[in-house]
Scaffold this motif. Structure first.
Motif, PDB file in Angstrom:
ATOM      1  N   ARG A   1       0.584  -1.268   0.010  1.00  0.00           N
ATOM      2  CA  ARG A   1      -0.015   0.133   0.113  1.00  0.00           C
ATOM      3  C   ARG A   1       0.719   1.295  -0.072  1.00  0.00           C
TER       4      ARG A   1
ATOM      5  N   LEU B   1       2.704   1.697  -3.452  1.00  0.00           N
ATOM      6  CA  LEU B   1       1.618   2.215  -4.363  1.00  0.00           C
ATOM      7  C   LEU B   1       1.473   3.846  -4.158  1.00  0.00           C
ATOM      8  N   ASN B   2       1.137   4.174  -2.976  1.00  0.00           N
ATOM      9  CA  ASN B   2       0.771   5.570  -2.807  1.00  0.00           C
ATOM     10  C   ASN B   2       1.702   6.720  -2.299  1.00  0.00           C
TER      11      ASN B   2
ATOM     12  N   GLU C   1      -4.527  -3.634 -11.122  1.00  0.00           N
ATOM     13  CA  GLU C   1      -4.495  -2.342 -11.869  1.00  0.00           C
ATOM     14  C   GLU C   1      -3.532  -1.363 -11.100  1.00  0.00           C
ATOM     15  N   PRO C   2      -3.445  -1.470  -9.712  1.00  0.00           N
ATOM     16  CA  PRO C   2      -2.584  -0.364  -9.032  1.00  0.00           C
ATOM     17  C   PRO C   2      -1.276  -0.378  -9.660  1.00  0.00           C
TER      18      PRO C   2
ATOM     19  N   ASP D   1      -0.873   0.401 -13.368  1.00  0.00           N
ATOM     20  CA  ASP D   1      -0.474   1.922 -13.507  1.00  0.00           C
ATOM     21  C   ASP D   1       0.860   2.246 -13.094  1.00  0.00           C
ATOM     22  N   LEU D   2       1.422   1.889 -12.108  1.00  0.00           N
ATOM     23  CA  LEU D   2       2.857   2.051 -11.805  1.00  0.00           C
ATOM     24  C   LEU D   2       3.739   1.693 -12.969  1.00  0.00           C
TER      25      LEU D   2
END
Length: 121
Positions: A28, A31-32, A85-86, A89-90
């Protein structure tokens, strides 16, 4: 001539595997957290998702990552593994950040949809 003596090599490993809750927490953050380098985020996400060694991840090339516009997959084996998907996207962001690089794989695929691996920068 005197002999060279080296200290013994010590390999430190965690005794217990990373628990699912902790692994997802790290994922997490990766990803953020935009303050982390994109390349490191991509590599870490692949390590955390697929339990591959870092040495395996850094050997990936642009040709090992496939993006058909809807799904991104990575060739860690056969068949290629789909990326959630996350993480996809990266990888797509990473591709956008290195479009200006002229690598043999990029030149061979110019004009096609590409995704980049952590070592292709």
């Amino acid at each position: 001539m005197s002999h060279l003596t080296l200290p013994p090599q010590v390999i430190c490993q965690d005794e217990a595997p990373l628990h699912q809750h902790r692994r997802l927490g790290i994922l997490r953050r990766i990803l953020n957290d935009d303050s982390l380098p994109l390349r490191a985020r991509v590599a870490a996400a692949l390590v955390l998702l697929y339990a591959q060694s870092v040495t395996r991840i850094v050997r990936l090339t642009v040709d090992d990552v496939l993006d058909d516009g809807a799904t991104v997959t990575v060739r860690l084996g056969d068949p290629p593994s789909p990326l959630p998907e996350p993480v996809a996207d990266l990888i797509r962001a990473n591709v956008q950040s290195c479009q200006h690089l002229h690598t043999p794989a990029a030149e061979a695929h110019s004009g096609s949809s590409q995704a980049a691996s952590p070592d292709s920068r």
